[in-house]
Write an enzyme that holds these catalytic residues in place. Structure first.
Site, PDB file in Angstrom:
ATOM      1  N   ASP A  16       0.859  -1.189   0.000  1.00 46.35           N
ATOM      2  CA  ASP A  16       0.000   0.000   0.000  1.00 46.35           C
ATOM      3  C   ASP A  16       0.894   1.238   0.000  1.00 46.35           C
ATOM      4  O   ASP A  16       1.453   1.606   1.030  1.00 46.35           O
ATOM      5  CB  ASP A  16      -0.911   0.005   1.242  1.00 46.35           C
ATOM      6  CG  ASP A  16      -2.012  -1.060   1.172  1.00 46.35           C
ATOM      7  OD1 ASP A  16      -1.800  -2.105   0.519  1.00 46.35           O
ATOM      8  OD2 ASP A  16      -3.077  -0.842   1.781  1.00 46.35           O
ATOM      9  N   LYS A  63      -6.721   3.293  -3.655  1.00 51.37           N
ATOM     10  CA  LYS A  63      -7.156   3.313  -2.262  1.00 51.37           C
ATOM     11  C   LYS A  63      -7.341   4.753  -1.831  1.00 51.37           C
ATOM     12  O   LYS A  63      -6.566   5.627  -2.218  1.00 51.37           O
ATOM     13  CB  LYS A  63      -6.086   2.605  -1.419  1.00 51.37           C
ATOM     14  CG  LYS A  63      -6.302   2.649   0.082  1.00 51.37           C
ATOM     15  CD  LYS A  63      -5.210   1.832   0.798  1.00 51.37           C
ATOM     16  CE  LYS A  63      -5.230   2.062   2.301  1.00 51.37           C
ATOM     17  NZ  LYS A  63      -4.124   1.344   2.988  1.00 51.37           N
ATOM     18  N   LYS A 123     -10.180   0.357  -2.777  1.00 50.38           N
ATOM     19  CA  LYS A 123     -10.123   0.163  -1.330  1.00 50.38           C
ATOM     20  C   LYS A 123     -10.374   1.470  -0.592  1.00 50.38           C
ATOM     21  O   LYS A 123      -9.502   2.334  -0.534  1.00 50.38           O
ATOM     22  CB  LYS A 123      -8.747  -0.396  -0.937  1.00 50.38           C
ATOM     23  CG  LYS A 123      -8.584  -0.578   0.580  1.00 50.38           C
ATOM     24  CD  LYS A 123      -7.216  -1.145   0.941  1.00 50.38           C
ATOM     25  CE  LYS A 123      -7.006  -1.129   2.458  1.00 50.38           C
ATOM     26  NZ  LYS A 123      -5.644  -1.568   2.825  1.00 50.38           N
TER      27      LYS A 123
END
Lengths: 293, 474, 304
Positions: free
Chosen positions: C141, C204, C240
């Site tokens: 991430d 995300k 996400k």
């Protein structure tokens, strides 16, 4: 020197349509006299086809006229007042002839008419903010309302007040960006037809005001039923039965109708020939303000 | 896709077996004893019976309204009138869910809409106009504007309670008393509103409710009222305008529409698609200002249509009382057959029809959301109001052409514009011949915002300061 | 997968995207949020949501013990409840998490690239990434360079994401846009496309470390972006939302949005994740309620 008194050049009173001065397409005219029976002139006797041409001219002129700045519309109406002022004497004479009024009284009426034009010249750039405004709606929207012209307004002008009444009828309509087809007083059309000359020399685009002379009972039904007319002023229809018929004819295309006998101030008249348009737009930008999810 | 299990609304309003006419503060039966049934369009079952007002009942109601105007409501101070309206607004909020469910049952529209739109907006109308009652001299309509007297009001079936609020709230705030005829297929919430007036202690005769059909409406128009306010079809509006010609009755008319929703190539596409969907499928398309014509710029037409269809696929058609229903029942068998007939002409004239695959309930009146592409300006589906969930898609090449096509209709109620360019919005808004222009949004309504049309969409405004003109002697 | 675009090409494509109307987007999100998901659908949605969680701990005080506790919870949250998708930790905790999750199918995700601000030199960010991958991270991430993005240097943001993608090797790359700092929906849409063009496997929303984290409108906008990106390129990218999604009701709103915007293709933890910590226990309590008919309480789910 001649033994004869000079022969006066008499005016031919013609219609004022699309900025031009046509005779009636029908070729007809009718004699106009003063109340004491003195023959004054022959006026063009407008036909339904003249009414049709006048509506076409008014429609053609409407969008550009409404698209002018309010400031310019005001200056043009003021210019018309200037032109009328310069010919006040002539109009006083014509008005006195038409109505039988005392010449001084007639001059007073002409002056009032000039002042009304000045009054409406000043309204062009104000009625929008007076009648419209921002609306505080309960959501994230900018919302505002503005009065907009109806389009083409047909006016049956007052029968007994052939200049001041006629100006009072069409000035609020054109001040707000409408164009007008005006049927002058049937028995006293001459001041109105002369007014066409004033309008033609006052920078008013052709077609914004169109002046017809003729019979109310002949012409008005065609204006009332014309699908391309948006508003109808029946102020000058004296016959209640005819007024009801004209209103019913106007209902066919849901025209806005001003019934005979209605009084009202300037603002009421300005409002009469406008429709409100309300515009919405979202007001919002930040992604961070997206609610509590 | 994961399917949503049924999510039925659990509140059930107290619907009586029979309702009378509401005249002079009391429920009474019709002089001639006439009654009719109101049907739930999602089940075709009768919900209740109701008295049908005839000419004699109309005269009685108008007399009651006249008496109330002369003896109570007219002389009352604006501040006191306002307090009654505030009280009505609060009662509507308190009973909001019952009204919402009743409306969905009687009308067929989804509970999502009655709960989140119809009822709250109706309450807002009363709240908004309550505040005007003691401030009319500030409305720009003269120093001391006077009420008209008794107002006859005829409303449609598409937003029964909301249209009632649009009519009654400003009329009462301005000091008039009213006789209102709800639509024959949707009288329920008007009758519940009559009960609410009783509960609010509103003086008898100030509000009178006369259920009935066209004959009742025309008797009301012809009665001794001082003003007629109508929302409905252009054909009936035209008949009313003719009927009152030559009288002293003031008239305001909110009639049909065939609104264009213009999508320019620089629009925020996803939001435009939402706006197009909301524009035509809100309330099953039973909306006079529905965006029933999509005018999309040719250069983005394929993309917009593809997204539009994908979005329409997600619409849920069915039980109006399911909280997840997006499109409910068509209001009546008659309206359903009208929608069917017009859509058949669309196919007949060569337009391409598209509908999503969705199951429809067996009983009740239903119509799938429908998109016509390849529509030409001359086709009936591009000209006539369908008043159903049917969208006609046309394309344009230039901004001028968009405006010309949008305005090319006898109607002039509403229009939509989608573009990210501010100057283009203002340019288009100025040229569109419509009483309401939604830019980058659609089908927004508010008590503070005047609503109404031009040309054959009628005259007069409802809502906002400008809406007061309709109920004052100016 | 490397991008075939140059930085300049990607930047100009992104700048030409249509605008977003904020009010319309938020209205659509609010509309989706009114969906009522009950009974059997709710049971399915709860289990689906559990299976989509990246169970996260990102604190200075994280210890191997805390991470092992979290890993155990991720594998077997409660009775027959499904496992979560992943455990998400700092790079220094990857090895511990990997060890605890071996053979369970639950993935190890690691934040990297100088999380959460990313305000360290690129070589440090790349080293951070490589270290996490070496320690066994299945997923990375990363944070984008918001400073460069807001300064208009889209090419730089693009190249940095490409570089991190290369450094991530076989690990799936989630690109954190930190939407709360991008401030406008237009910027979120641009950043989404820039990240996808640069090779993101997931986009995300947030680090969870700034004032505004995931919101439904922002996530909806990103869903529209992945939908459109697949239509344009054939490449599917996951979404996400992270931070601020604390209860079942909220999670279901997101699932409804996936359902109605993206459909079946995205309705699995392969393509949709929740970055969350406290959400799991609320889902578990709701799950118990559905099974027993009684409301549960915090003492009936574990504190980890």
């Amino acid at each position: 020197m001649s033994e004869h008194e000079r022969l006066r050049v008499k005016k031919t009173y013609k219609l004022y349509v699309g900025g031009k001065f046509p005779r009636s397409e029908s070729g007809r005219s009718y004699p106009v006299s003063s109340p004491d029976g003195t023959e004054l002139a022959n006026a063009a006797l407008a036909s339904r086809k003249d009414a049709r041409d006048a509506v076409a001219a008014a429609r053609k002129a409407q969008r550009p006229w409404a698209g002018q700045t309010a400031y310019l519309r005001g200056q043009i109406l003021y210019r018309a007042a200037e032109m009328l002022e310069g010919r006040a004497g002539q109009f006083a004479e014509e008005l006195a002839d038409a109505t039988g009024a005392d010449p001084r009284e007639a001059l007073g009426t002409v002056e009032q008419a000039i002042d009304r034009l000045v009054h409406y010249a000043g309204w062009t750039d104000k009625y929008t903010s007076v009648l419209g405004g921002a609306n505080p709606v309960g959501g994230p929207y900018f919302n505002h309302t503005t009065p907009e012209p109806l389009g083409v307004v047909a006016v049956v002008a007052p029968q007994d007040d052939p200049l001041l009444g006629l100006i009072e009828a069409f000035a609020p309509a054109i001040a707000t960006g409408n164009t007008a087809v005006v049927l002058a007083s049937e028995a006293k059309p001459l001041p109105a037809l002369s007014l066409g000359e004033v309008l033609a020399t006052s920078d008013l685009p052709g077609g914004v005001v169109n002046l017809l002379s003729g019979k109310v009972s002949e012409v008005a039904p065609h204006l009332a039923s014309h699908a391309d007319v948006n508003g109808l002023d029946l102020g000058g229809v004296a016959d209640a039965g005819l007024a009801a018929e004209l209103e019913a004819a106007a209902a066919e295309t849901l025209k806005v109708v001003r019934r005979p006998g209605r009084d009202g101030g300037a603002l009421d008249l300005l409002r009469q020939w406008t429709e409100y348009k309300t515009v919405w737009h979202p007001a919002g930008m930040a992604a961070g303000a997206g609610g509590a999810y | 896709m994961f399917e949503y299990a049924p999510a039925p609304e659990s509140v059930r309003p107290d619907i009586k077996e029979h309702y009378g006419l509401f005249i002079g503060g009391e429920f009474v039966d019709a002089e001639d004893g006439a009654v009719f049934k109101s049907v739930n369009p999602s089940t075709e079952e009768a919900l209740f019976t109701v008295a049908e007002a005839g000419e004699a009942d109309v005269a009685k109601a108008v007399a009651a309204a006249r008496r109330a105007h002369e003896t109570v409501w007219g002389p009352m101070s604006g501040a006191e009138r306002g307090k009654y309206l505030f009280r009505i607004a609060r009662l509507l909020q308190e009973k909001a869910r019952e009204f919402a469910v009743a409306e969905s049952m009687d009308n067929g529209k989804p509970i999502k809409e009655t709960r989140d739109f119809d009822v709250p907006t109706a309450a807002q109308h009363f709240f908004y106009h309550a505040g005007w009652a003691d401030k009319l001299s500030y409305a720009g309509l003269g120093a001391d504007p006077k009420p008209l007297g008794v107002v006859g009001q005829v409303i449609p079936w598409n937003f029964p309670l909301l249209m009632l609020a649009w009519k009654i709230a400003p009329a009462l705030a301005c000091g008039n008393t009213v006789v209102l005829k709800p639509a024959e297929t949707t009288p329920l919430t008007a009758l519940m509103f009559a009960e609410l007036c009783q509960e609010a202690g509103l003086p008898a005769g100030v509000v009178n409710i006369l259920p009935g059909a066209g004959a009742t409406g025309s008797a009301l128009v012809d009665s001794a009222v001082d003003k007629v306010a109508f929302t409905g079809s252009t054909a009936v509006g035209r008949a009313i305008a003719k009927a009152v010609a030559g009288s002293k009755k003031k008239v305001t008319l909110e009639l049909g529409g065939k609104a264009a929703n213009i999508v320019f190539d620089d629009a925020p596409i996803d939001q435009a698609v939402e706006g197009v969907v909301n524009g035509i499928f809100f309330n099953q398309g039973h909306v006079c200002c529905a965006g029933s014509r999509l005018l999309v710029q040719e250069s983005v037409a394929d993309e917009v249509l593809e997204r539009l269809k994908a979005r329409v696929e997600t619409l849920r058609v069915g039980d109006p009382l399911d909280k997840n229903t997006d499109i409910g029942a068509i209001n009546s068998a008659e309206q359903l057959s009208r929608i069917r007939a017009l859509t058949e002409t669309g196919e007949g004239e060569g337009a391409d029809v598209w509908q999503p695959a969705c199951d429809l309930p067996e009983r009740g009146f239903w119509f799938r959301p429908t998109v016509f592409t390849g529509v030409q300006q001359s086709m009936r589906i591009a000209q006539e109001e369908i008043f159903g969930p049917v969208l006609s898609v046309l394309t344009f090449r230039t901004p001028d052409e968009a405006i010309a096509k949008a305005n090319n209709t006898p109607y002039g109620l509403s229009a939509g514009v989608w573009t990210e360019k501010g100057s283009k919005i203002l340019w288009a808004a100025e040229r569109l011949r419509a009483g309401v222009v939604w830019a980058n949004t659609f089908n927004q309504f508010d008590a503070a915002s005047p609503f109404g049309g031009l040309k054959e969409s009628g005259y007069g405004r409802e809502g906002g300061r400008q809406g007061l003109e309709a109920y004052l002697d100016v | 997968m490397g991008s075939i675009l140059s930085g300049a090409e990607a930047a100009s494509l992104v700048r030409a995207l249509p605008g977003v109307d904020a009010v319309g987007l938020e209205a659509r999100a609010a509309g989706l949020a009114t969906r009522s998901v009950k009974t059997t659908s709710k049971a399915r949605a709860i289990d689906l949501a559990i299976s989509m969680i990246d169970l996260t701990t990102l604190e200075g005080a994280d210890t191997p013990g805390k991470v092992r506790s979290l890993a155990a919870k991720a594998v077997r949250p409660d009775g027959d409840a499904p496992s979560t998708a992943a455990v998400c930790v700092y790079p220094s905790m990857v090895a511990t998490a990997k060890e605890a999750l071996r053979g369970t199918g639950v993935k190890v995700a690691s934040v990297a690239t100088g999380f959460p601000a990313g305000q360290v030199p690129l070589d440090v960010r790349l080293a951070d990434t490589e270290a996490a991958v070496r320690a066994g991270a299945d997923e990375i991430d990363m944070v984008i360079n918001r400073g460069a993005f807001l300064a208009g240097d889209l090419e730089r943001v693009f190249h940095e994401i490409k570089a991190v993608k290369a450094a991530s090797g076989d690990a799936r790359l989630k690109v954190i846009l930190e939407t709360g700092e991008l401030a406008t929906y237009d910027a979120v849409r641009q950043a989404s496309w820039l990240a996808m063009h640069a090779g993101a496997d997931f986009i995300k929303t947030s680090t969870g470390k700034v004032g505004v984290n995931a919101t439904l409108p922002v996530t909806l906008l990103m869903m529209q972006a992945v939908r459109d990106f697949r239509a344009a390129t054939g490449v599917q990218v996951g979404v996400k939302p992270a931070g601020g999604i604390r209860n079942t009701k909220d999670a279901i709103k997101y699932l409804v949005a996936v359902n109605e915007t993206l459909g079946d293709d995205w309705l699995s933890n392969e393509w949709f994740r929740f970055g969350a910590s406290s959400l799991l226990n609320d889902l578990l309590m709701q799950r118990q309620k559905l099974k027993t008919g009684r409301y549960s309480g915090p003492d009936y789910v574990t504190v980890d």
